[in-house]
Design a protein around this motif. Structure first.
Motif, PDB file in Angstrom:
ATOM      1  N   ARG A  68       0.862  -1.177   0.000  1.00 18.32           N
ATOM      2  CA  ARG A  68       0.000   0.000   0.000  1.00 18.32           C
ATOM      3  C   ARG A  68       0.898   1.226   0.000  1.00 18.32           C
ATOM      4  O   ARG A  68       1.223   1.795   1.038  1.00 18.32           O
ATOM      5  N   MET A  91      -1.458 -10.223   3.947  1.00 21.53           N
ATOM      6  CA  MET A  91      -2.850 -10.308   4.346  1.00 21.53           C
ATOM      7  C   MET A  91      -3.302 -11.764   4.305  1.00 21.53           C
ATOM      8  O   MET A  91      -3.187 -12.433   3.274  1.00 21.53           O
ATOM      9  N   TRP A 167     -16.681  -1.800   2.373  1.00 23.10           N
ATOM     10  CA  TRP A 167     -15.362  -1.882   1.740  1.00 23.10           C
ATOM     11  C   TRP A 167     -15.451  -1.886   0.226  1.00 23.10           C
ATOM     12  O   TRP A 167     -16.247  -2.605  -0.363  1.00 23.10           O
ATOM     13  N   ASN A 209     -10.949  -7.914   8.898  1.00 19.01           N
ATOM     14  CA  ASN A 209     -12.072  -7.321   8.183  1.00 19.01           C
ATOM     15  C   ASN A 209     -12.777  -8.407   7.378  1.00 19.01           C
ATOM     16  O   ASN A 209     -12.161  -9.072   6.548  1.00 19.01           O
ATOM     17  N   ASP A 232     -15.175 -11.965   1.487  1.00 17.05           N
ATOM     18  CA  ASP A 232     -13.750 -11.622   1.312  1.00 17.05           C
ATOM     19  C   ASP A 232     -13.250 -11.137   2.656  1.00 17.05           C
ATOM     20  O   ASP A 232     -13.721 -10.132   3.162  1.00 17.05           O
ATOM     21  N   THR A 233     -12.346 -11.884   3.258  1.00 16.81           N
ATOM     22  CA  THR A 233     -11.846 -11.410   4.543  1.00 16.81           C
ATOM     23  C   THR A 233     -10.351 -11.128   4.457  1.00 16.81           C
ATOM     24  O   THR A 233      -9.655 -11.676   3.612  1.00 16.81           O
ATOM     25  N   GLY A 234      -9.889 -10.266   5.350  1.00 15.03           N
ATOM     26  CA  GLY A 234      -8.469  -9.945   5.357  1.00 15.03           C
ATOM     27  C   GLY A 234      -7.991  -9.649   6.766  1.00 15.03           C
ATOM     28  O   GLY A 234      -8.596  -8.857   7.489  1.00 15.03           O
TER      29      GLY A 234
END
Ligand code: SER
Length: 872
Positions: A68, A91, A167, A209, A232-234
């Motif tokens: 990022r 992640m 998100w 998340n 979708d998890t992270g």
């Protein structure tokens, strides 16, 4: 629990729940020019969520490398200032593609955290999207999280769906409400629970998340339901490691502590708490992985983000005292920590270190100067109380000393100063404008035109009728061009290809009442083509009808070269690896030129393999296929596309041989049309960028004929068959070497015999014999031998002997033991050496030096007497 173990446990937990373990994708998202770097685990599944792509599994789990920095999600500026921001992080994620939804996702997360990782449930808080009653109920009623630890978060960012709990990957694409899990690091740490005014503190940290993917957001902001609701998890590996290792900062986890120690080792820093060490530990991970995935420091796009990270790291090293390249030496430490989970960095280790080292050495050349200017300005500001750093100076630092804006801002931030970014941008824009005006860019664009667009027919024909829409002379519109005038012609229809995508513009003629010779074709606007050239005969007027004819021979050659470039790109990736990415290309009628990311020169064997692969495709003689389709459909085909290219809504996908790329260029009908492909040169053009030049078709034949001719001439000169030429050359070289040796011996003998004559040249200065003279043709051993002889014979003496061979000067100085207290041979030899462009050193009684300016030698030797006199 070590980070490596946590990563493993996570993947295994989800594998035990029927999830396929999928490897991390590259940090460079191939096929998605909207994304700078992979920034979330879901990136590689974007099309699966959208229903464009099918996989053999409906549940997946990954440990995904993410960066990022520089893009929409950008944390670069915060690294080193907080306990949890990183440029690179891992992640952990689990994904459901239309399989389970909210219920299972929440239960899995809770089970893993409380039963496998054994976190105390009362330390966990959760947030849900305000309107998501379903998620709220699952947490509260099924899992049993008390209401006071469930926070509903609404649209808290000023627009519908703009929320911490909704998100989105970007402005478009899959998105949905989410539920986040927070860990309470305890009351010793400042900060409030999510949703409270002091939520930004370090006490309550989001660790996981879970996004419930439900919509595809289009460019207008309209939400279209996805074919199937998905998950979708992270979870950031670094954050959960901090929790499980009982520390409050990510930088205190095992993985970072080892890297911080390594950074301290390389900078000889003893303060382990220094924020600069954290920056180095963070940045070396990002840089190692980015280079591993094919990114090379450069001045644009991804390469520029990498350059910014490297230079920011170097600046922090500089702050700790480093004055030469050190950062690259941390690569093996990253490999030690992470090479097992990511074997690519292990195999690429040397290449990665080399790329970083080259970039570092380059920046160390200017950092000192730049820091001087920066510090000077900051000191002056501190005196005057000014807290806004001058944007013009920031630009000068950028332009002359290679200081990216964020590096300057980072230094300023340490002094509570901000940079006037608007003034920086203005200075940058002004410079671009000046460069443009100075004609540095090929800017047919500067021509004013507001008529209809040109229709291009050149994929199908090389000859068509057109009407003159506009004419230009000296950059201004005119109504006619007369014989001999240079100018630009715009037609309604043309078969001429205008320069783009690395392919040069076509040449040819426009024939009507006048004859206009087209020397180049360039775009005036995206769809308006300018034919540049000269009126050979007659007068060309706006409104004239002309027959536009492309030079067929040049076009055929260009086409062959362009098609071969695609095959070569594919072959290079096969031979060298997936890090090979196009960095530039130019194809014209003479050759194909292709620049690509790769760190070392290609070996002869690699070149032969690339040639064999490309020629293999040519021999298969398969038909070329071009398809025009929407960008989304094109991405689905897996075609290679270039980051930073602006693609329109529809694109052309070209299949040639085994390659598939986006391309608007002109190509052969079948691979066999290329004839023969031969690489002629392989060179380096910038750090980490190689260039190959190759020829095809009749150009390749001409090259081979010419080389054969040269060989035949060499063979004739040797009076030997071609096959024996190398042996003959080797023989000749041996013979030459022997002669050279003999010659050197003779020269030296001659010089030694001069020794006795030299005695007479010595002068007396304050009772000391001083001799500074030339010994023509002497090599270093002869100089030394003669010096020793002279010392013996002269008694108390100071001697300098010099000789010149071609451009090379050799010097020797000797001082007898009784005089070394006053005159040092090292100083003496350097006194002379400096005047002949060299330097040297040695003992007080004997020292040697070299030099490169023989013409200054006599005068330099003459000065010795005076110099010695001053010392005695
Ligand atoms: N895509 C979500 C995120 O990045 C969850 O993985 O936070």
């Amino acid at each position: 629990m070590k980070s490596a173990e946590i990563r493993q446990k996570y993947l295994q937990f989800f594998a035990s729940k029927g999830h396929q373990i999928v490897p991390s994708s590259s940090l460079v998202p191939h096929g998605d020019p909207t994304l700078l770097f992979t920034n979330a685990g879901m990136n590689q599944f974007k099309d699966v969520f959208l229903g464009f792509d099918k996989r053999p599994y409906s549940r997946a789990t990954t440990a995904q490398k993410c960066v990022r920095a520089g893009g929409k999600h950008n944390d670069l500026e915060n690294v080193g200032y907080t306990a949890r921001h990183h440029t690179f992080f891992e992640m952990l994620g689990n994904f459901s593609f239309g399989d389970y939804f909210k219920h299972d996702a929440i239960h899995y997360a809770w089970e893993l955290l409380t039963q496998v990782f054994k976190l105390a449930p009362e330390k966990l808080w959760v947030t849900v999207y305000a309107a998501d009653d379903e998620a709220y109920k699952i947490w509260n009623e099924e899992v049993g999280v008390p209401a006071e630890r469930i926070v509903r978060i609404g649209d808290n960012k000023g627009a519908p769906y703009a929320s911490d709990n909704f998100w989105m990957m970007g402005d478009t694409g899959p998105c949905g409400p989410c539920t986040e899990i927070f860990y309470d690091h305890g009351e010793d740490i400042a900060g409030g629970p999510p949703g409270s005014p002091d939520e930004d503190g370090d006490r309550y940290i989001e660790i996981w998340n879970n996004v419930f993917m439900q919509f595809n957001r289009d460019e207008a902001g309209v939400m279209h339901p996805l074919p199937k609701p998905s998950v979708d998890t992270g979870m950031g590996l670094e954050r959960i490691s901090a929790v499980l290792q009982g520390v409050h900062s990510n930088y205190d986890i095992d993985l970072f502590q080892n890297l911080i120690r390594a950074a301290a080792r390389e900078t000889s820093d003893s303060d382990m708490e220094s924020p600069s060490l954290k920056v180095l530990a963070d940045h070396i991970r990002a840089c190692t992985f980015l280079v591993s995935d094919g990114v090379i420091p450069s001045n644009e796009g991804r390469g520029y983000v990498l350059r910014r990270i490297i230079r920011r790291a170097i600046r922090h090293g500089y702050k700790l005292g480093a004055r030469q390249a050190f950062f690259y030496r941390l690569v093996p430490d990253v490999v030690k920590e992470m090479g097992e989970a990511y074997p690519d960095i292990k195999t690429g280790q040397d290449r990665i270190a080399q790329v970083l080292r080259t970039e570092e050495e380059r920046f160390f050349e200017t950092i000192e100067h730049g820091m001087g200017i920066l510090e000077g300005e900051l000191a002056a500001m501190a005196q005057s109380g000014n807290t806004v750093f001058n944007g013009e100076t920031a630009f000068k630092l950028h332009d002359t000393y290679g200081f990216p804006l964020d590096l300057t801002a980072d230094v300023c931030r340490e002094r509570n100063v901000t940079v006037d970014e608007a003034a920086f941008d203005a200075a940058m824009a002004r410079q671009k404008e000046q460069a443009r005006a100075a004609g540095k860019f090929k800017m047919a664009l500067a021509l004013e035109y507001n008529g209809p667009e040109t229709t291009f027919h050149g994929y199908d024909t090389l000859n068509c009728q057109g009407t003159v829409y506009a004419l230009y002379k000296d950059g201004a519109p005119v109504t006619q061009l007369n014989e001999g005038d240079l100018g630009v012609v715009v037609l309604d229809n043309t078969p001429f290809y205008a320069e783009s995508g690395g392919q040069v513009g076509d040449q040819g003629v426009l024939q009507g009442a006048a004859l206009f010779q087209v020397e180049d074709t360039l775009k005036i606007q995206a769809k308006v083509f300018g034919h540049h050239g000269v009126v050979k005969t007659g007068t060309l007027k706006v409104g004239d009808n002309v027959t536009a004819k492309v030079d067929t021979e040049i076009r055929a050659r260009t086409r062959r070269n362009h098609s071969a470039t695609h095959l070569m790109h594919k072959a290079l990736r096969e031979v060298l690896g997936g890090h090979v990415q196009q960095k530039g290309s130019q194809v014209d009628g003479d050759k194909a030129r292709f620049d690509f990311a790769h760190n070392s020169p290609l070996s002869a064997e690699e070149i032969t393999r690339v040639e064999a692969l490309v020629n293999g495709q040519i021999l298969q003689n398969t038909a070329t296929q071009t398809r025009v389709m929407s960008i989304e459909e094109a991405q689905e085909t897996g075609a290679m596309m270039l980051f930073g290219e602006k693609y329109g809504a529809t694109v052309r996908v070209l299949d040639i041989g085994n390659s598939r790329e986006f391309c608007g260029g002109t190509h052969v009908t079948r691979t066999g049309d290329i004839g023969l492909f031969k690489i002629v040169a392989e060179t380096g053009v910038a750090a980490g960028v190689r260039r190959i030049e190759a020829v095809t078709g009749d150009n390749a034949l001409a090259l081979i004929q010419q080389q054969q001719d040269v060989l035949a001439q060499a063979a004739a000169a040797f009076k030997a068959p071609v096959g024996e030429v190398p042996a003959k050359i080797a023989q000749l070289q041996d013979h030459m070497k022997a002669l050279e040796k003999e010659l050197a011996k003779l020269k030296s003998k001659l010089a030694a015999s001069q020794g006795d004559d030299l005695l007479a040249q010595a002068t007396k200065i304050k009772d000391v014999a001083v001799l500074a003279t030339l010994l023509e043709g002497a090599d270093v051993p002869t100089l030394r031998e003669t010096l020793d002889k002279l010392k013996d014979k002269l008694g108390s003496a100071i001697i300098v002997l010099g000789s010149a061979n071609g451009d090379k000067v050799s010097l020797i100085a000797g001082v007898t033991a009784d005089l070394t207290g006053k005159v040092k041979a090292g100083e003496l030899v350097n006194f002379v050496a400096q005047q002949v462009g060299g330097k040297g050193g040695g003992r007080p009684d004997m020292a040697q030096a070299g030099g490169t300016q023989p013409k200054n030698l006599p005068a330099a030797l003459q000065g010795v007497g005076a110099w010695v006199e001053g010392k005695l």
